[in-house]
Design a protein around this motif. Structure first.
Motif, PDB file in Angstrom:
ATOM      1  N   LEU A  64     -21.701  93.549  18.426  1.00 47.66           N
ATOM      2  CA  LEU A  64     -20.723  93.091  19.289  1.00 47.66           C
ATOM      3  C   LEU A  64     -19.320  92.976  18.532  1.00 47.66           C
ATOM      4  O   LEU A  64     -18.278  93.427  18.987  1.00 47.66           O
ATOM      5  CB  LEU A  64     -20.900  91.780  19.845  1.00 47.66           C
TER       6      LEU A  64
ATOM      7  N   ILE B 221     -22.687  99.472  20.042  1.00 46.77           N
ATOM      8  CA  ILE B 221     -23.480  98.913  21.321  1.00 46.77           C
ATOM      9  C   ILE B 221     -24.829  98.803  20.991  1.00 46.77           C
ATOM     10  O   ILE B 221     -25.490  97.779  21.536  1.00 46.77           O
ATOM     11  CB  ILE B 221     -23.066  99.771  22.453  1.00 46.77           C
TER      12      ILE B 221
ATOM     13  N   GLY C  89     -25.586  95.744  19.232  1.00 53.04           N
ATOM     14  CA  GLY C  89     -25.380  94.747  19.752  1.00 53.04           C
ATOM     15  C   GLY C  89     -26.488  94.205  20.751  1.00 53.04           C
ATOM     16  O   GLY C  89     -26.744  93.041  20.983  1.00 53.04           O
ATOM     17  N   ILE C  90     -27.181  95.470  21.292  1.00 50.61           N
ATOM     18  CA  ILE C  90     -28.302  95.180  21.837  1.00 50.61           C
ATOM     19  C   ILE C  90     -29.474  94.617  21.121  1.00 50.61           C
ATOM     20  O   ILE C  90     -30.241  93.586  21.508  1.00 50.61           O
ATOM     21  CB  ILE C  90     -28.675  96.351  22.804  1.00 50.61           C
TER      22      ILE C  90
ATOM     23  N   ASP D 102     -26.907  90.387  21.615  1.00 50.12           N
ATOM     24  CA  ASP D 102     -25.612  89.909  22.276  1.00 50.12           C
ATOM     25  C   ASP D 102     -25.193  90.715  23.533  1.00 50.12           C
ATOM     26  O   ASP D 102     -24.328  90.352  24.180  1.00 50.12           O
ATOM     27  CB  ASP D 102     -24.545  89.982  21.235  1.00 50.12           C
ATOM     28  N   ILE D 103     -25.821  92.019  23.570  1.00 52.03           N
ATOM     29  CA  ILE D 103     -25.309  92.647  24.621  1.00 52.03           C
ATOM     30  C   ILE D 103     -26.448  92.955  25.789  1.00 52.03           C
ATOM     31  O   ILE D 103     -27.756  93.052  25.017  1.00 52.03           O
ATOM     32  CB  ILE D 103     -24.848  94.270  24.285  1.00 52.03           C
ATOM     33  N   ARG D 104     -26.295  93.109  26.901  1.00 54.90           N
ATOM     34  CA  ARG D 104     -27.339  93.348  27.827  1.00 54.90           C
ATOM     35  C   ARG D 104     -28.384  94.122  27.650  1.00 54.90           C
ATOM     36  O   ARG D 104     -28.015  95.398  27.088  1.00 54.90           O
ATOM     37  CB  ARG D 104     -26.668  93.336  29.388  1.00 54.90           C
TER      38      ARG D 104
ATOM     39  N   VAL E   7     -28.158  97.876  29.285  1.00 61.99           N
ATOM     40  CA  VAL E   7     -26.901  98.566  29.271  1.00 61.99           C
ATOM     41  C   VAL E   7     -27.301  99.912  28.316  1.00 61.99           C
ATOM     42  O   VAL E   7     -28.055  99.820  27.448  1.00 61.99           O
ATOM     43  CB  VAL E   7     -25.759  97.950  28.471  1.00 61.99           C
TER      44      VAL E   7
ATOM     45  N   LEU F  60     -15.812  94.144  27.797  1.00 63.82           N
ATOM     46  CA  LEU F  60     -16.871  93.156  27.271  1.00 63.82           C
ATOM     47  C   LEU F  60     -17.569  92.386  28.056  1.00 63.82           C
ATOM     48  O   LEU F  60     -18.855  91.973  27.945  1.00 63.82           O
ATOM     49  CB  LEU F  60     -15.953  92.303  26.149  1.00 63.82           C
TER      50      LEU F  60
ATOM     51  N   LEU G 160     -20.551  94.036  29.373  1.00 63.87           N
ATOM     52  CA  LEU G 160     -21.516  94.125  28.376  1.00 63.87           C
ATOM     53  C   LEU G 160     -22.261  92.935  27.932  1.00 63.87           C
ATOM     54  O   LEU G 160     -23.612  93.017  27.727  1.00 63.87           O
ATOM     55  CB  LEU G 160     -21.044  94.957  27.183  1.00 63.87           C
ATOM     56  N   ARG G 161     -21.532  91.726  27.826  1.00 65.84           N
ATOM     57  CA  ARG G 161     -22.345  90.647  27.253  1.00 65.84           C
ATOM     58  C   ARG G 161     -23.330  90.089  28.269  1.00 65.84           C
ATOM     59  O   ARG G 161     -23.276  90.244  29.373  1.00 65.84           O
ATOM     60  CB  ARG G 161     -20.871  89.595  26.986  1.00 65.84           C
ATOM     61  N   LYS G 162     -24.266  89.615  27.542  1.00 68.46           N
ATOM     62  CA  LYS G 162     -25.580  88.834  28.052  1.00 68.46           C
ATOM     63  C   LYS G 162     -24.838  87.591  29.033  1.00 68.46           C
ATOM     64  O   LYS G 162     -24.179  86.992  28.470  1.00 68.46           O
ATOM     65  CB  LYS G 162     -26.527  88.368  27.254  1.00 68.46           C
TER      66      LYS G 162
END
Length: 214
Positions: free
Chosen positions: A87, A150, A153-154, A158-160, A163, A209, A212-214
């Motif tokens: 992230l 990204i 981040g997954i 931290d990222i869904r 995505v 953002l 993207l964020r959870k």
């Protein structure tokens, strides 16, 4: 210095002068409004001499763009390396893109030039252009930095999970494209809300953002 090396240095300097002249003209006009005659006059050369350095206008255009995308790639790469989590890296990726667009607006406009301008290009000439090929490869590398950020981040959580990194990175690129080519009507609407370029860019980043964020 040998005569051969002196001539090669002179040739490189003249080539830089041609690219600089073309960049200045393309910063003011669209691709189809700039002629090789005009560029030759700007740099003080004959048109025939210009073709000794660049086979066609498409090749010269992408030589100009190449200078910009090299700067863009290095700035994105160095900025993203400062992040630890995926992230963080993606936030820095967006920051580097905004910094480049603000510092080099002429390069950014050329890289995201309207489709109407790109339709003027001869596809065969573009595909034979070394400059075009390098521009395309560097653009893919820039996109890959965003995609990898990204994905990390997954993986970090931290990222869904739902995505798609490639789809998200391309969507961000499309947003930047629209941002550069935004119509006057849109700018007028933003001004009525006292939203300047800096605030609009920040809000775009915050909204993306949030997606993207959870």
């Amino acid at each position: 210095m040998s005569l051969a090396k002196w001539k090669e240095r002179e040739r490189e300097e003249r080539k830089k002068d041609i690219i600089k002249a073309a960049r200045n003209l393309l910063a003011e006009k669209n691709f189809d409004d700039v002629t090789m005659d005009e560029i030759a006059r700007e740099v003080g050369l004959g048109k025939s001499t210009l073709y000794l350095y660049f086979k066609n206008k498409e090749s010269l255009y992408f030589a100009v763009v190449l200078g910009g995308i090299r700067i863009w790639y290095e700035s994105v790469k160095s900025e993203v390396e400062k992040g630890n989590t995926g992230l963080e890296k993606f936030i820095l990726y967006g920051k580097a893109n905004r910094t480049f667009s603000n510092r080099y607006p002429d390069y950014f406009r050329l890289l995201y030039s309207p489709t109407s301008i790109k339709k003027e290009f001869d596809p065969d000439k573009m595909n034979r252009s070394e400059e075009f090929q390098e521009v395309r490869e560097l653009f893919k590398k820039i996109m890959s930095i965003g995609i990898d950020s990204i994905q990390k981040g997954i993986d970090d959580g931290d990222i869904r999970q739902d995505v798609d990194p490639t789809e998200a990175a391309i969507l961000l690129s499309v947003i930047y494209n629209g941002r550069v080519n935004m119509g006057d009507w849109a700018r007028d609407l933003l001004e009525t809300k006292d939203i300047d370029d800096d605030k609009f860019d920040k809000d775009i980043g915050d909204l993306f953002l949030h997606m993207l964020r959870k």
